[in-house]
Structure formats: C-alpha cells, structure tokens
Write a protein that holds these residues in place. Sequence first.
Motif: not given
Length: 183
Positions: A137-151
Amino acid sequence: MVVTWGSEVPERGLFVGRFQPPHKGHMEAIKWIFKNGGVDELIVAIGSAQESHTLRNPFTAGERMEMLRMALAEYNVSLSSVLIVPVPDIAMNFVWVRYLEMLLPRFYVVFSRNPLVVRLFREYGYKVVSPPSFERERYSATVIRKLMLDGNEAWRELVPYSVAKYIDDIGGLDRIRSIAGRD
Ligand code: NAD
C-alpha cells in the motif's frame, strides 16, 4: 546451471514490471527472488517501453533502465547477474508470452504478483512464483507518482536514494507537473 548443447546456461528467471519509477518494493522483491527463487540470473523486463511523458508512465525506458541499474547497485545486487531489457507492449495479450520468448534469452521461471502477467504465463505452462508483498500500500508506483504530482516530499522515502537523486537530476518532478497542466 542447465547444460544444453555442451554449454552451461544459468538458471534464469524473469521479472516484468513498468517501474514507473523503480521503488523499494521492487528492490525488496528482487532481493527476495535472488535469495529464495533458485535463480543465478534474472531478466528484468521493462514493460510498456514505448510509453513516456504521461501521468501513468512519466519516464522513458532508458531512464527506467538507468534508475534500475543505480538502485540495484545501491541494494548490492550484482549487475552481472541481471539483464535489463526494454519491451514495448503489443495489442494481443494471448501471444505476449510468445513475443517475450522471441525477444528475451531463455528463462525457466517467472516472478510476478500482477494477476494478468501470472495468468498469461501459467496458460503457457510456465512456473510462476509470486514474491511476498513488501508494504504494497506504501511501496506503490501509483502512490509515488501521486505524491510527486501533489508536491508531497514523502515520495522520496519510498524509492532508493539513487532513484530520488536521478529524478531530481532529470527534472522529473517538473515533467510530471507540466504533463498534468491544462491549456
Ligand atoms: P509494476 O512496476 O507495477 O510491478 C512490477 C512487479 O513488482 C509486479 O509483479 C508487482 O506485483 C511487483 N511489486 C510492485 N510493488 C511491490 C511491492 N511493494 N511488494 C512486492 N512486489 C511488488 O509493473 P506491472 O504493472 O506488473 O508490469 C507489467 C508489465 O507487463 C506492464 O508494462 C504491462 O504493460 C506489461 N504487459 C504487457 C502485455 C502486452 O503487451 N500485451 C500483457 C501483459 C503485461
């Protein structure tokens, strides 16, 4: 080792992913494969290699290859035991496995947790092993890209240090945010 035509071929496995971007879950899975998967050599196929500069696939295949190599070195995985091969998608799932057999060196076992990938290889009679989930749930590329997009800087904790540095160096955050922009 498997002996064929008088030459020794390594016990080779296959791990397919999009790696958009490579994260700590991928690296833990690769470590697990070398420890528990009974392979001397691993093909890491970079799927969807034709994709880049989209929100789902921001990084090119070449960038993903560089990030994987850096991350493997950071995780003390010998680069001489890993073959990284970019593989563009094809429109026909039914023949995808045969297509991979054409592009890749021989492999005897496939490692994946992706249900479609597992299904397609099992239909062709391959042994498929699913590594355990590493905090999926944490180590997920979808989560990572969303965090990047949200700054949100929390993405940095989820990828190897070398991957975070590489993404900074190529202006990856700026790319993702500009792709998401509106006219
Ligand atoms: P991914 O980068 O999301 O994941 C790669 C692997 O790592 C998967 O097996 C996944 O389950 C595993 N993983 C991810 N996070 C993990 C964690 N925290 N702990 C443990 N394991 C973890 O890539 P993916 O979506 O599985 O990639 C499949 C690729 O195969 C895609 O590029 C897809 O397009 C391609 N494909 C193509 C076709 C075709 O061309 N017809 C058909 C099927 C699949």
